[in-house]
Design an enzyme around this catalytic site. Structure first.
Site, short mmCIF file in Angstrom:
data_model
loop_
_atom_site.label_atom_id
_atom_site.label_comp_id
_atom_site.label_asym_id
_atom_site.label_seq_id
_atom_site.Cartn_x
_atom_site.Cartn_y
_atom_site.Cartn_z
N GLU A 1 13.86 7.29 7.33
CA GLU A 1 13.02 8.19 8.12
C GLU A 1 12.48 7.44 9.32
OE1 GLU A 1 10.22 10.47 5.89
OE2 GLU A 1 11.46 10.42 4.08
N CYS B 1 1.10 8.17 8.85
CA CYS B 1 1.11 6.89 8.12
C CYS B 1 1.09 7.16 6.63
CB CYS B 1 -0.13 6.07 8.45
SG CYS B 1 -0.33 5.72 10.18
N1 SAH Z 1 4.75 -2.24 4.90
C1 SAH Z 1 4.16 -2.47 6.21
C2 SAH Z 1 4.57 -1.41 7.21
C3 SAH Z 1 4.03 -0.04 6.93
S1 SAH Z 1 2.94 0.44 8.21
C4 SAH Z 1 2.66 -2.57 6.06
O1 SAH Z 1 2.15 -2.39 4.96
O2 SAH Z 1 1.98 -2.89 7.02
C5 SAH Z 1 2.21 1.86 7.55
C6 SAH Z 1 0.69 1.75 7.50
O3 SAH Z 1 0.15 2.97 6.95
C7 SAH Z 1 0.23 0.63 6.60
O4 SAH Z 1 -0.91 0.04 7.15
C8 SAH Z 1 -0.14 1.41 5.33
O5 SAH Z 1 -1.01 0.68 4.53
C9 SAH Z 1 -0.75 2.65 5.90
N2 SAH Z 1 -0.82 3.82 5.00
C10 SAH Z 1 -0.14 4.05 3.86
N3 SAH Z 1 -0.47 5.24 3.34
C11 SAH Z 1 -1.36 5.81 4.19
C12 SAH Z 1 -2.04 7.05 4.22
N4 SAH Z 1 -1.84 7.97 3.29
N5 SAH Z 1 -2.88 7.30 5.24
C13 SAH Z 1 -3.07 6.38 6.23
N6 SAH Z 1 -2.43 5.19 6.26
C14 SAH Z 1 -1.60 4.90 5.25
#
Ligand code: SAH
Length: 323
Positions: free
Chosen positions: A79, A316
């Site tokens: 995606e 995110c």
């Molecule tokens: N694995 C890497 C890249 C992913 S970035 C990392 O963890 O940084 C995606 C971002 O969205 C990360 O900061 C993750 O923690 C955050 N995230 C995950 N679920 C989310 C949600 N439901 N709402 C907002 N942010 C979220």
């Protein structure tokens, strides 16, 4: 695309031809070698057979974002999301199919890790949108942990950055990591001026371990120590992402703890209003404002992230929730 085949074909071509072909793929962003009429017919044929430019994708659109589900050769899907700002467009790419880290609040974690994405499978995510839009920024913030697919991610970044390919400046490329220390260390030794973001989400180890099991292996002190070395070596700012979740990490006590560890002139805190799931919810607007104001009053460089594409499950942590 099949980069191995492509490179093999290019090996026997003169330099000018290599450049011409790279420009056709990445800058003109042609979808079919038959449209490359400036190339000799037999070369076009060979390219079509060995490195087809077709990308099998399903697009879902909203007002300010577009999500693409790309079908891979082994039938897995990846995606990728296009976010439309008034300043220009950003592509958010995935680096793995699924993810191994198991963060409790993230939808991608629920499917576990299927496999790493190949260099061309990451490149195609940018290429797909490049065919219809001008791309200003690329962020590695989709599915997966980029630093657990380091080599492929780095070769993608070099192509995104290259003048003959996408020609997107290093400062417009960002990697987000859950805090894989070896990756941060390796990146600090590359001569690349890209942006680094760390998913923090908690100001103490106990809470962070509960939300992000990987922090048992990489505790906060170690992550921050490694980030500080990165800053010393690169002189770059580092962004810390903090998704605010109601009654989990949104109290003033949490803000206080966070402000203590974020007290560094080159740290920036990026607050994200959590995108609701079954288990976790976003705090109220007022609570978010209080949290943000507290950090700002403590002199912490704090911003709040604008949220794109939630209505198409492209926000995110929403990748993989709905197909
Ligand atoms: N694995 C890497 C890249 C992913 S970035 C990392 O963890 O940084 C995606 C971002 O969205 C990360 O900061 C993750 O923690 C955050 N995230 C995950 N679920 C989310 C949600 N439901 N709402 C907002 N942010 C979220």
């Amino acid at each position: 695309m099949n980069l191995k085949n492509l490179n093999k074909i290019l090996e026997k071509e003169p330099d000018f031809r290599k450049k011409q072909i790279e420009k056709l793929i990445y800058q003109k962003a042609i979808e079919d070698w038959n449209n490359a009429t400036e190339l000799p017919l037999n070369l076009r044929k060979e390219l079509s057979e060995k490195t087809s430019l077709k990308i099998k994708a399903k697009l879902v659109k909203s007002k300010d974002a577009e999500k693409a589900l790309i079908r891979l050769n082994d039938n897995y899907q990846t995606e990728t999301v296009l976010m439309k700002h008034n300043k220009g467009n950003t592509v958010c790419v995935s680096s793995q199919v699924g993810c191994a880290l198991g963060c409790k609040f993230c939808a991608t974690a629920k499917i576990g890790l299927k496999r790493n994405l190949e260099t061309e499978e990451i490149l195609e995510q940018v290429l797909l949108f490049k065919r219809n839009y001008k791309i200003r920024n690329v962020v590695f913030m989709g599915m997966g942990e980029p630093f657990l697919n380091y080599e492929n991610v780095l070769s993608v970044i070099k192509i995104i950055n290259s003048k003959n390919a996408f020609n997107i400046g290093a400062r417009r490329i960002s990697i987000s990591t859950a805090g894989i220390v070896e990756g941060i260390e390796k990146l600090s030794n590359e001569k690349l001026k890209i942006n680094l973001a760390i998913s923090l989400h908690a100001g103490n180890n106990k809470l962070r371990e509960r939300l992000m099991p990987i922090s048992k292996k990489y505790p906060l002190e170690l992550v921050l120590k490694t980030v500080n070395t990165y800053i010393k070596k690169t002189k770059r700012k580092v962004m810390f992402e903090y998704a605010l979740m109601k009654n989990v990490n949104d109290s003033l006590k949490d803000a206080k703890e966070l402000s203590k560890i974020m007290n560094h002139p080159l740290y920036m805190v990026n607050l994200i209003k959590y995108n609701d799931t079954k288990e976790f919810k976003a705090p109220s607007k007022e609570r978010i404002k209080e949290f943000k104001d507290f950090l700002k009053n403590q002199g912490i460089n704090t911003t709040e992230r604008y949220r794109f594409g939630r209505d198409i499950w492209a926000g995110c942590g929403q990748l993989c929730l709905k197909k």
